[in-house]
Design an enzyme around this catalytic site. Structure first.
Site, mmCIF file in Angstrom:
data_model
loop_
_atom_site.group_PDB
_atom_site.id
_atom_site.type_symbol
_atom_site.label_atom_id
_atom_site.label_comp_id
_atom_site.label_asym_id
_atom_site.label_seq_id
_atom_site.Cartn_x
_atom_site.Cartn_y
_atom_site.Cartn_z
ATOM 1 N N TYR A 1 -14.686 34.877 -42.991
ATOM 2 C CA TYR A 1 -14.280 35.037 -41.589
ATOM 3 C C TYR A 1 -14.309 36.505 -41.157
ATOM 4 O O TYR A 1 -15.193 36.938 -40.418
ATOM 5 C CB TYR A 1 -12.868 34.471 -41.381
ATOM 6 C CG TYR A 1 -12.750 32.994 -41.635
ATOM 7 C CD1 TYR A 1 -12.996 32.077 -40.613
ATOM 8 C CD2 TYR A 1 -12.373 32.497 -42.878
ATOM 9 C CE1 TYR A 1 -12.879 30.717 -40.837
ATOM 10 C CE2 TYR A 1 -12.259 31.138 -43.111
ATOM 11 C CZ TYR A 1 -12.511 30.257 -42.080
ATOM 12 O OH TYR A 1 -12.395 28.909 -42.306
ATOM 13 N N LYS B 1 -3.181 31.735 -40.571
ATOM 14 C CA LYS B 1 -2.706 30.351 -40.501
ATOM 15 C C LYS B 1 -1.177 30.270 -40.504
ATOM 16 O O LYS B 1 -0.617 29.284 -40.031
ATOM 17 C CB LYS B 1 -3.302 29.511 -41.634
ATOM 18 C CG LYS B 1 -4.824 29.450 -41.630
ATOM 19 C CD LYS B 1 -5.416 29.114 -40.283
ATOM 20 C CE LYS B 1 -6.923 29.023 -40.207
ATOM 21 N NZ LYS B 1 -7.687 30.170 -40.705
ATOM 22 N N TYR C 1 -21.684 28.351 -42.329
ATOM 23 C CA TYR C 1 -20.315 28.655 -42.751
ATOM 24 C C TYR C 1 -20.267 28.936 -44.255
ATOM 25 O O TYR C 1 -20.795 28.151 -45.059
ATOM 26 C CB TYR C 1 -19.424 27.450 -42.423
ATOM 27 C CG TYR C 1 -18.000 27.574 -42.923
ATOM 28 C CD1 TYR C 1 -17.091 28.385 -42.262
ATOM 29 C CD2 TYR C 1 -17.575 26.868 -44.048
ATOM 30 C CE1 TYR C 1 -15.782 28.505 -42.712
ATOM 31 C CE2 TYR C 1 -16.276 26.975 -44.508
ATOM 32 C CZ TYR C 1 -15.384 27.797 -43.840
ATOM 33 O OH TYR C 1 -14.093 27.908 -44.293
HETATM 34 C C1 LIG Z 1 -9.086 30.331 -40.413
HETATM 35 C C2 LIG Z 1 -9.387 31.764 -40.454
HETATM 36 C C3 LIG Z 1 -9.913 32.442 -39.344
HETATM 37 C C4 LIG Z 1 -10.311 31.765 -38.070
HETATM 38 O O1 LIG Z 1 -9.255 31.218 -37.367
HETATM 39 P P1 LIG Z 1 -9.478 29.876 -36.518
HETATM 40 O O2 LIG Z 1 -8.223 29.705 -35.802
HETATM 41 O O3 LIG Z 1 -9.785 28.799 -37.509
HETATM 42 O O4 LIG Z 1 -10.650 30.108 -35.609
HETATM 43 C C5 LIG Z 1 -10.116 33.806 -39.438
HETATM 44 N N1 LIG Z 1 -9.864 34.462 -40.587
HETATM 45 C C6 LIG Z 1 -9.379 33.846 -41.673
HETATM 46 C C7 LIG Z 1 -9.149 34.656 -42.894
HETATM 47 C C8 LIG Z 1 -9.134 32.481 -41.648
HETATM 48 O O5 LIG Z 1 -8.663 31.877 -42.757
#
Ligand SMILES: *Cc1c(COP(=O)(O)O)cnc(C)c1O
Length: 331
Positions: A291, A51, A265
């Site tokens: 994720y 992010k 999720y």
């Molecule tokens: C948000 C996030 C993702 C995915 O990214 P997006 O742009 O939301 O698809 C992957 N890994 C982590 C650790 C995340 O926080």
């Protein structure tokens, strides 16, 4: 790619390293494939993670517009919310986080540890929304209240995945291409987790604008179901590419795999638990349970089945504070 035209702040040291995982290659007995990781978890601010690439552009835009408060949304254990709080603190803005309880968990580690602990430490104002609330609508309502108090809010939705936010991963595509040139190789497949789609969409836009092949990017959806993830990622890739002055993205450019999402999720899968453990025990590296853990499970399955060949790059996207919210799953 003309990214100089977009206001941007600096939140981490680029490029993030690319490293080879020889112990996992050996554990899998790989022949004809090599496994590399891009360490987007290795960023010095706020615990790091993908992010921050988006926030460089989002905070750049917010500051250029004279905003003093960064308002965003996410799940209770959102990495994006945590990094928004850290990045806003770093840039001297206030942060307001509109969080929803999307994951059905009410144990103390999920409610209070991990990202929740850090949101408070970074000084963000946290709003817990009742289940079923539209968080983005709530964020705009909150922004109106802030304006009435004389503040200047900047609002972005979940994951910071607006076209401006996705520019962070369009520039990451350029960064990967430069590292490939330096290393004298070309990744056949570049794999990421897909939540709010900005990481995948940004990489696709960046590859397309460099006239490179966006089909090298493959994501594993961990949030939306496959058809919705494909539709939304394509739309965002197109909008991001348009910001860069590019043409329409062809639907074939978007490759997403739906096999690792599991029940929903934030709900652990056996394959995720095994992938997190293998990464920790074979390499001493941490990946998150929501994720990267699920996406890396997909990488391992694809390598074991011989579906990925040549040089494979997995983008480690951070989120390890989430591990502390998942203590019961690993117990
Ligand atoms: C948000 C996030 C993702 C995915 O990214 P997006 O742009 O939301 O698809 C992957 N890994 C982590 C650790 C995340 O926080």
């Amino acid at each position: 790619m003309g990214r100089q035209q977009f206001p941007r702040v600096t939140l981490f040291d680029a490029p993030t390293p690319i490293q080879r995982l020889e112990r996992i290659e050996a554990a899998l007995g790989l022949k004809g494939a090599r496994l590399f990781v891009k360490r987007d978890d290795l960023m010095g601010l706020g615990g790091g993670g993908n992010k921050l690439r988006k926030l460089e552009y989002l905070l750049g835009a917010a500051i250029e517009q004279g905003c003093d408060t960064f308002v965003t949304t996410g799940a209770r254990q959102s990495n994006h919310a945590r990094l928004s709080a850290a990045a806003a603190a770093r840039m001297g803005l206030k942060a307001e986080l509109m969080l929803t309880d999307t994951v059905p968990r009410d144990d103390p580690s999920y409610l209070h540890n991990g990202n929740q602990l850090l949101d408070g430490l970074f000084g963000a104002t946290v709003h817990h929304l009742p289940r079923g609330t539209n968080a983005l609508t709530a964020a705009h309502v909150r922004a109106d209240e802030l304006r009435a108090e004389g503040r200047k809010p900047y609002v972005v939705g979940a994951g910071g995945s607006s076209p401006v936010g996705a520019l962070g991963y369009a520039s990451c595509a350029a960064e990967i291409r430069a590292q490939e040139a330096e290393m004298g190789l070309r990744f056949e497949t570049i794999i990421v987790a897909n939540g709010s789609h900005g990481t995948h969409a940004g990489l696709v836009a960046g590859m397309a604008s460099a006239e490179d092949d966006p089909r090298r990017i493959l994501s594993f959806t961990v949030l939306a179901e496959l058809a919705e993830a494909e539709r939304e990622t394509l739309a965002l890739a197109h909008q991001t590419h348009a910001l860069l002055g590019g043409w329409e993205i062809h639907p074939d450019a978007i490759r997403i795999d739906g096999s690792q999402r599991g029940e929903a999720y934030g709900i652990p899968t056996e394959a995720m638990l095994a992938a997190v453990r293998l990464m920790a025990r074979a390499e001493g590296l941490l990946i998150d349970p929501v994720y990267s853990g699920k996406a890396f499970a997909g990488v391992l399955a694809g390598l074991a089945e011989g579906r990925f060949t040549g040089d494979v790059l997995f983008v480690m996207t951070g989120g390890t504070p989430g591990l502390y919210a998942y203590q019961p799953a690993f117990a």
